[in-house]
Design a protein around this motif. Structure first.
Motif, PDB file in Angstrom:
ATOM      1  N   GLY A  35      12.169  33.309   0.333  1.00  0.00           N
ATOM      2  CA  GLY A  35      13.638  33.160  -0.407  1.00  0.00           C
ATOM      3  C   GLY A  35      14.272  32.175   0.599  1.00  0.00           C
ATOM      4  N   CYS A  36      13.621  31.760   1.688  1.00  0.00           N
ATOM      5  CA  CYS A  36      14.152  30.757   2.591  1.00  0.00           C
ATOM      6  C   CYS A  36      14.404  29.376   2.165  1.00  0.00           C
ATOM      7  CB  CYS A  36      13.657  30.690   3.986  1.00  0.00           C
ATOM      8  SG  CYS A  36      14.168  29.788   5.454  1.00  0.00           S
ATOM      9  N   ALA A  37      15.570  28.612   2.392  1.00  0.00           N
ATOM     10  CA  ALA A  37      15.758  27.385   2.045  1.00  0.00           C
ATOM     11  C   ALA A  37      14.538  26.399   2.338  1.00  0.00           C
ATOM     12  CB  ALA A  37      17.235  26.862   2.653  1.00  0.00           C
ATOM     13  N   CYS A  38      13.722  26.747   3.378  1.00  0.00           N
ATOM     14  CA  CYS A  38      12.732  25.879   3.948  1.00  0.00           C
ATOM     15  C   CYS A  38      11.618  25.852   2.607  1.00  0.00           C
ATOM     16  CB  CYS A  38      12.079  26.457   5.025  1.00  0.00           C
ATOM     17  SG  CYS A  38      11.064  27.749   5.027  1.00  0.00           S
ATOM     18  N   GLU A  39      11.861  26.983   1.901  1.00  0.00           N
ATOM     19  CA  GLU A  39      10.639  26.910   0.834  1.00  0.00           C
ATOM     20  C   GLU A  39      10.973  26.002  -0.419  1.00  0.00           C
ATOM     21  OE1 GLU A  39      10.744  30.910   0.162  1.00  0.00           O
ATOM     22  OE2 GLU A  39       9.511  31.511   1.506  1.00  0.00           O
ATOM     23  N   LYS A  40      12.149  25.515  -0.594  1.00  0.00           N
ATOM     24  CA  LYS A  40      12.491  24.731  -1.615  1.00  0.00           C
ATOM     25  C   LYS A  40      12.216  23.102  -1.357  1.00  0.00           C
ATOM     26  CE  LYS A  40      16.462  27.480  -2.926  1.00  0.00           C
ATOM     27  NZ  LYS A  40      16.900  28.292  -2.208  1.00  0.00           N
ATOM     28  N   PRO A  41      11.506  22.781  -2.369  1.00  0.00           N
ATOM     29  CA  PRO A  41      11.295  21.209  -2.243  1.00  0.00           C
ATOM     30  C   PRO A  41      12.380  20.306  -1.670  1.00  0.00           C
ATOM     31  CG  PRO A  41      10.472  22.087  -4.343  1.00  0.00           C
ATOM     32  CD  PRO A  41      11.251  22.728  -3.758  1.00  0.00           C
ATOM     33  N   THR A  42      13.529  20.707  -2.048  1.00  0.00           N
ATOM     34  CA  THR A  42      14.473  19.588  -1.632  1.00  0.00           C
ATOM     35  C   THR A  42      15.199  20.059  -0.139  1.00  0.00           C
ATOM     36  OG1 THR A  42      16.216  21.340  -2.733  1.00  0.00           O
ATOM     37  CG2 THR A  42      15.486  19.495  -4.027  1.00  0.00           C
ATOM     38  N   GLN A  86       9.246  23.619  12.556  1.00  0.00           N
ATOM     39  CA  GLN A  86       9.526  25.069  12.518  1.00  0.00           C
ATOM     40  C   GLN A  86      10.999  25.188  11.878  1.00  0.00           C
ATOM     41  OE1 GLN A  86       9.648  27.123  16.295  1.00  0.00           O
ATOM     42  NE2 GLN A  86       9.347  29.184  15.104  1.00  0.00           N
ATOM     43  N   CYS A  87      11.076  26.170  10.832  1.00  0.00           N
ATOM     44  CA  CYS A  87      12.347  26.155  10.011  1.00  0.00           C
ATOM     45  C   CYS A  87      13.374  26.987  11.162  1.00  0.00           C
ATOM     46  CB  CYS A  87      12.007  27.295   8.782  1.00  0.00           C
ATOM     47  SG  CYS A  87      13.696  27.606   8.143  1.00  0.00           S
ATOM     48  N   LYS A  88      14.570  26.357  11.223  1.00  0.00           N
ATOM     49  CA  LYS A  88      15.417  26.894  11.874  1.00  0.00           C
ATOM     50  C   LYS A  88      16.165  28.235  11.587  1.00  0.00           C
ATOM     51  CE  LYS A  88      17.105  22.147  13.652  1.00  0.00           C
ATOM     52  NZ  LYS A  88      18.146  21.306  13.329  1.00  0.00           N
ATOM     53  N   LEU A  89      16.093  28.509  10.214  1.00  0.00           N
ATOM     54  CA  LEU A  89      16.384  29.813   9.674  1.00  0.00           C
ATOM     55  C   LEU A  89      15.572  30.901   9.689  1.00  0.00           C
ATOM     56  CD1 LEU A  89      18.210  28.419   6.621  1.00  0.00           C
ATOM     57  CD2 LEU A  89      19.241  29.191   8.720  1.00  0.00           C
ATOM     58  N   CYS A  90      14.246  30.550   9.027  1.00  0.00           N
ATOM     59  CA  CYS A  90      13.185  31.937   9.341  1.00  0.00           C
ATOM     60  C   CYS A  90      12.281  31.803  10.388  1.00  0.00           C
ATOM     61  CB  CYS A  90      12.546  32.095   7.788  1.00  0.00           C
ATOM     62  SG  CYS A  90      11.421  30.601   7.607  1.00  0.00           S
ATOM     63  N   GLN A  91      12.168  30.674  11.011  1.00  0.00           N
ATOM     64  CA  GLN A  91      11.145  30.371  11.890  1.00  0.00           C
ATOM     65  C   GLN A  91       9.728  30.080  11.672  1.00  0.00           C
ATOM     66  OE1 GLN A  91      12.610  30.232  15.346  1.00  0.00           O
ATOM     67  NE2 GLN A  91      14.289  30.282  14.115  1.00  0.00           N
ATOM     68  N   ARG A  92       9.410  30.130  10.387  1.00  0.00           N
ATOM     69  CA  ARG A  92       8.217  29.749   9.751  1.00  0.00           C
ATOM     70  C   ARG A  92       7.511  28.473  10.484  1.00  0.00           C
ATOM     71  NH1 ARG A  92       7.249  31.883   3.893  1.00  0.00           N
ATOM     72  NH2 ARG A  92       9.218  31.009   3.694  1.00  0.00           N
TER      73      ARG A  92
END
Length: 115
Positions: free
Chosen positions: A8-15, A42-48
């Motif tokens: 549900g992290c923002a990094c998963e959104k295409p936009t 690397q996502c700054k929020l979830c670190q993935r």
């Protein structure tokens, strides 16, 4: 197929914006004649960790394509510029976009067209 769980992290959104990631160059994949730039994000929020693969499909300025998908921490050391495309094609889903798609982004899966 490599299963990817969505958090549900923002990094998963295409936009999602490139500003939501820390990026480091991995190298250039020349195996398909496209000189594709490959980087790690690397996502700054979830670190993935994501693998990002970008190239031009033709010799025009509006033919750019990019694909990115999540990489597990255990798989990351095995990812090279030369096998990044194959890794992306084996993911359950990835995000893609670029000028050739009218600068829209979407989810995809499976074989990636290099044309």
């Amino acid at each position: 197929m490599i299963k990817i769980h969505k958090l549900g992290c923002a990094c998963e959104k295409p936009t999602s914006s490139y500003t939501e990631f820390r990026t480091s160059a991995l190298g250039v994949d020349q195996t398909h004649g496209k000189d594709a730039g490959v980087s790690i994000q690397q996502c700054k929020l979830c670190q993935r960790i994501w693998i990002y693969y970008a190239f031009h499909a033709a010799l025009t300025s509006e033919s750019g394509k990019w694909y990115k998908g999540i990489v597990s921490k255990k798989d990351r050391p095995q990812i090279t510029p030369e096998n990044a495309l194959e890794y992306l094609e084996n993911l359950e889903w990835y995000v893609y976009g670029g000028e050739i798609f009218g600068n829209t982004t979407a989810f995809g899966a499976g074989k990636i067209s290099l044309d």
